[in-house]
Write a protein that holds these residues in place. Structure first.
Motif, PDB file in Angstrom:
ATOM      1  N   GLU A  82       8.777  -0.200  -6.663  1.00 45.53           N
ATOM      2  CA  GLU A  82       7.672   0.470  -5.964  1.00 45.53           C
ATOM      3  C   GLU A  82       8.139   0.986  -4.600  1.00 45.53           C
ATOM      4  OE1 GLU A  82       4.094  -1.823  -5.788  1.00 45.53           O
ATOM      5  OE2 GLU A  82       2.986  -0.244  -4.786  1.00 45.53           O
ATOM      6  N   THR A  86       8.780   5.151  -3.743  1.00 43.98           N
ATOM      7  CA  THR A  86       7.898   5.731  -2.730  1.00 43.98           C
ATOM      8  C   THR A  86       8.722   6.202  -1.530  1.00 43.98           C
ATOM      9  OG1 THR A  86       7.391   3.512  -1.904  1.00 43.98           O
ATOM     10  CG2 THR A  86       5.824   4.488  -3.401  1.00 43.98           C
ATOM     11  N   PRO A  88      11.670   8.999  -0.425  1.00 45.00           N
ATOM     12  CA  PRO A  88      11.927  10.339  -0.994  1.00 45.00           C
ATOM     13  C   PRO A  88      13.226  10.380  -1.815  1.00 45.00           C
ATOM     14  CG  PRO A  88      12.240  10.361   1.391  1.00 45.00           C
ATOM     15  CD  PRO A  88      11.777   8.995   1.039  1.00 45.00           C
ATOM     16  N   ARG A 240       6.420   5.755 -15.743  1.00 44.71           N
ATOM     17  CA  ARG A 240       5.952   4.454 -15.262  1.00 44.71           C
ATOM     18  C   ARG A 240       4.447   4.483 -14.970  1.00 44.71           C
ATOM     19  NH1 ARG A 240       8.640   6.795 -11.075  1.00 44.71           N
ATOM     20  NH2 ARG A 240       7.355   7.295  -9.276  1.00 44.71           N
TER      21      ARG A 240
ATOM     22  N   ARG B  45      -1.421   3.638  -4.853  1.00 45.86           N
ATOM     23  CA  ARG B  45      -0.154   3.883  -5.542  1.00 45.86           C
ATOM     24  C   ARG B  45      -0.054   5.327  -6.019  1.00 45.86           C
ATOM     25  NH1 ARG B  45       0.731  -1.709  -8.996  1.00 45.86           N
ATOM     26  NH2 ARG B  45       1.796  -2.797  -7.304  1.00 45.86           N
ATOM     27  N   SER B  48       0.802   7.444  -2.987  1.00 49.59           N
ATOM     28  CA  SER B  48       2.182   7.302  -2.534  1.00 49.59           C
ATOM     29  C   SER B  48       3.167   7.775  -3.599  1.00 49.59           C
ATOM     30  CB  SER B  48       2.462   5.847  -2.176  1.00 49.59           C
ATOM     31  OG  SER B  48       2.292   5.052  -3.321  1.00 49.59           O
ATOM     32  N   CYS B  49       2.656   8.416  -4.659  1.00 53.93           N
ATOM     33  CA  CYS B  49       3.478   8.994  -5.727  1.00 53.93           C
ATOM     34  C   CYS B  49       4.193   7.944  -6.559  1.00 53.93           C
ATOM     35  CB  CYS B  49       4.515   9.976  -5.197  1.00 53.93           C
ATOM     36  SG  CYS B  49       3.843  11.208  -4.117  1.00 53.93           S
ATOM     37  N   PHE B  50       3.754   6.693  -6.531  1.00 55.70           N
ATOM     38  CA  PHE B  50       4.390   5.712  -7.402  1.00 55.70           C
ATOM     39  C   PHE B  50       3.808   5.816  -8.804  1.00 55.70           C
ATOM     40  CE2 PHE B  50       4.685   1.357  -9.192  1.00 55.70           C
ATOM     41  CZ  PHE B  50       6.051   1.375  -9.393  1.00 55.70           C
ATOM     42  N   VAL B  70       8.258  14.731  -3.466  1.00 56.90           N
ATOM     43  CA  VAL B  70       9.300  14.346  -2.500  1.00 56.90           C
ATOM     44  C   VAL B  70       8.825  14.639  -1.076  1.00 56.90           C
ATOM     45  CG1 VAL B  70      11.614  14.888  -1.656  1.00 56.90           C
ATOM     46  CG2 VAL B  70      11.247  14.487  -4.087  1.00 56.90           C
ATOM     47  N   ARG B  73       6.314  12.058  -0.028  1.00 56.47           N
ATOM     48  CA  ARG B  73       6.939  10.777   0.309  1.00 56.47           C
ATOM     49  C   ARG B  73       7.671  10.851   1.644  1.00 56.47           C
ATOM     50  NH1 ARG B  73      10.110   9.502  -5.014  1.00 56.47           N
ATOM     51  NH2 ARG B  73       9.567  11.595  -5.685  1.00 56.47           N
ATOM     52  N   ARG B  74       8.148  12.066   1.990  1.00 56.98           N
ATOM     53  CA  ARG B  74       8.826  12.222   3.269  1.00 56.98           C
ATOM     54  C   ARG B  74       7.847  12.054   4.436  1.00 56.98           C
ATOM     55  NH1 ARG B  74      12.050  17.571   2.985  1.00 56.98           N
ATOM     56  NH2 ARG B  74      12.801  16.776   1.007  1.00 56.98           N
ATOM     57  N   TYR B  78       4.387   4.038   3.384  1.00 55.25           N
ATOM     58  CA  TYR B  78       3.583   3.273   2.433  1.00 55.25           C
ATOM     59  C   TYR B  78       4.006   1.811   2.453  1.00 55.25           C
ATOM     60  CZ  TYR B  78       1.934   1.597  -2.118  1.00 55.25           C
ATOM     61  OH  TYR B  78       1.341   0.878  -3.122  1.00 55.25           O
ATOM     62  N   ALA B  80       3.426  -1.441   0.438  1.00 51.90           N
ATOM     63  CA  ALA B  80       2.844  -1.899  -0.823  1.00 51.90           C
ATOM     64  C   ALA B  80       2.288  -3.314  -0.662  1.00 51.90           C
ATOM     65  CB  ALA B  80       3.881  -1.856  -1.926  1.00 51.90           C
ATOM     66  N   GLU B  81       1.430  -3.659  -1.595  1.00 55.60           N
ATOM     67  CA  GLU B  81       0.649  -4.889  -1.523  1.00 55.60           C
ATOM     68  C   GLU B  81       1.484  -6.149  -1.284  1.00 55.60           C
ATOM     69  OE1 GLU B  81      -1.392  -5.538  -5.125  1.00 55.60           O
ATOM     70  OE2 GLU B  81      -3.086  -6.513  -4.169  1.00 55.60           O
ATOM     71  N   ASN B  82       2.528  -6.337  -2.125  1.00 52.54           N
ATOM     72  CA  ASN B  82       3.288  -7.584  -2.005  1.00 52.54           C
ATOM     73  C   ASN B  82       4.597  -7.391  -1.244  1.00 52.54           C
ATOM     74  OD1 ASN B  82       4.207  -5.960  -3.977  1.00 52.54           O
ATOM     75  ND2 ASN B  82       3.767  -7.365  -5.659  1.00 52.54           N
ATOM     76  N   PRO B  84       7.351  -5.226  -1.358  1.00 54.41           N
ATOM     77  CA  PRO B  84       8.623  -5.279  -2.073  1.00 54.41           C
ATOM     78  C   PRO B  84       9.781  -4.942  -1.147  1.00 54.41           C
ATOM     79  CG  PRO B  84       7.414  -3.301  -2.668  1.00 54.41           C
ATOM     80  CD  PRO B  84       6.498  -4.127  -1.821  1.00 54.41           C
TER      81      PRO B  84
END
Lengths: 240, 258
Positions: A82, A86, A88, A240, B45, B48-50, B70, B73-74, B78, B80-82, B84
């Protein structure tokens, strides 16, 4: 190819900052050198690396999937995927970055087998052609196995499943060309099918390279087959 | 700076987000609330394009999340919840990788990392492996990753979850300071947090938006405290029962957390 280099660099750092690369290298170097001697390297009484190369396809069947299983399954399991997607970084860049980083480690492993080369050159006058093409074949074979492993790693978040599927996948492509398999197929299918299966196999092509024969169609095979698996890998990750 | 039009996402038979539309402008801090499984994380999500939406679209900083992902995202930070991250890396190594991926190189990279370590108070743990960090530090390293490229748009999924009260205060202050020239979406379960930092509030439930307003207007419309409003909007029960346990619907669907 936005992000290819950053992914490649991160992967290489990760291999060598954890025990992963070292454990792999030690185990690979031990078995790749032990196998030819266990198969009576000295009794062959020729200064050739034939026995060394001959053992590699089987050794790779277990070691390369072990290397490949973490590529995407770990990323999925720890959710860092993830984070990765996210940033680029495009999917093809990430897939190729990881693939080439792992391939680099495998190539380093093969380069470290140089004591074997020194041994045969000390013992006699080896024919250098087959040694060079043997190494070329080994590098390409490792890349092909790795692409298969990378694909299976991307379809699951469980590394054990990824490993098992990759071992089976690699074994299918290796043993499809063995006389036993072809014999069985010959009884049930027309000749065209048998030839198609044989042409998909790594076996004949790798053996040719071991003997010093490098055909353009074999090189093309070892480029397009991994490319196909990596393309499938990209498709899986895009969905995904 | 964020325009969301009819976003929809389902996981198998479960519809996690259903026809969600809203917009957030510069200087806005949008509080995203709702019970577990309401679809908040799935929405974030997609922004954020995930995740790719099944239908609908959105633009972030003027870029389409599907066709120009892209660029989105630039311009986006973002969290994320946990949170990563790569556990085998040190905080410095991890932030270096993020800078590389974002095209911040050379002396700029060093400056960016020094600046962000200061902002997120992680200077003391920069050489520790991320896997060995406490939850609070880990989240702050995540926050550093989110902010390192000074993005105009921020999407933060429960940024204060697991932090101690002091750290919560710090993070809220940080978000408030960042708000002026940015556009921020913050998801949270803590309604006092919405009061403290947000000038907009969206309540989601079962994949849809139940309210899109400001905390003050909601108070006037529905009446009672934000907890009462939350209860009324997400369960249909009448307000004035804020003593009752916080609504955590038993049928909270797993899809929203995917």
């Amino acid at each position: 190819m936005r992000g290819f280099l950053s992914v490649y660099k991160r992967e290489i750092i990760s291999y060598f900052s954890t025990p992963l690369a070292y454990v792999f290298l030690v185990i690979f170097l031990f078995f790749s050198h032990w196998l030819p001697f266990q198969r009576n390297f000295f009794e062959l009484r020729t200064a050739s690396m034939w026995l060394f190369f001959d053992g590699l396809p089987l050794l790779f069947i277990f070691l390369v999937p072990a290397m490949a299983m973490r590529l995407w399954a770990e990323e999925r399991g720890s959710n860092s995927i993830e984070l990765l997607f996210t940033l680029p970084i495009t999917v093809p860049a990430a897939v190729l970055g990881k693939f080439f980083a792992a391939w680099t480690v495998l190539i380093i492993a093969l380069a470290l087998t140089c004591p074997m080369v020194l041994t045969v050159s000390y013992l006699g006058n080896p024919d250098w052609g087959p040694i060079v093409t043997g190494y070329l074949g080994s590098v390409l074979l490792a890349g092909a196995y790795l692409a298969i492993g990378s694909f299976f790693s991307s379809i699951t978040r469980n590394q054990v499943i990824a490993f098992v599927l990759a071992v089976v996948g690699c074994a299918v492509f290796l043993y499809a060309g063995s006389p036993t398999v072809l014999g069985v197929l010959h009884r049930a299918f027309p000749m065209g099918v048998v030839e198609a299966v044989e042409s998909l196999s790594f076996r004949g092509r790798f053996e040719d390279m071991q003997r010093g024969i490098v055909a353009l169609r074999d090189l093309a095979f070892f480029v397009f087959l991994p490319a196909g698996w990596l393309a499938a890998n990209i498709v899986v990750l895009r969905r995904r | 700076m964020i325009e969301v039009k009819g976003l929809r996402k389902s996981f198998g038979p479960i519809v996690a987000v259903d026809d969600v539309s809203f917009s957030v402008g510069q200087g806005d801090v949008l509080g995203f609330t709702g019970p577990n499984g309401a679809g908040k994380t799935t929405t974030m999500r997609m922004l954020s394009c995930f995740l790719r939406p099944d239908a609908g679209t959105a633009t972030v900083a003027g870029y389409d999340i599907i066709d120009e992902s892209v660029n989105v995202r630039r311009n986006l930070g973002y969290l994320a919840e946990n949170v990563p991250a790569y556990n085998e890396m040190t905080a410095t190594g991890f932030l270096k990788f993020v800078c590389d991926a974002r095209g911040i190189n050379g002396s700029k990279r060093r400056q960016a990392i020094e600046r962000i370590a200061e902002t997120c108070s992680i200077t003391g743990v920069m050489h520790q492996l991320i896997g060995t960090l406490s939850k609070g530090y880990r989240r702050r390293v995540g926050l550093a990753q989110t902010l390192i490229h000074d993005p105009p748009v921020l999407v933060l999924d429960e940024p204060t979850d697991g932090l101690d009260p002091n750290q919560k205060f710090e993070v809220r202050k940080l978000i408030k300071n960042l708000a002026k020239e940015r556009c921020i979406i913050v998801s949270t379960h803590i309604l006092e947090e919405v009061d403290a930092i947000c000038n907009r509030m969206i309540v989601m439930d079962r994949g849809g938006i139940r309210a899109d307003s400001t905390p003050r207007e909601l108070r006037e419309e529905v009446g009672g405290s934000l907890d009462d409003i939350f209860l009324t909007l997400t369960t249909g029960e009448t307000a004035g029962r804020s003593d009752a346990a916080k609504p955590e619907p038993a049928d909270a669907r797993e899809g929203g957390g995917q």
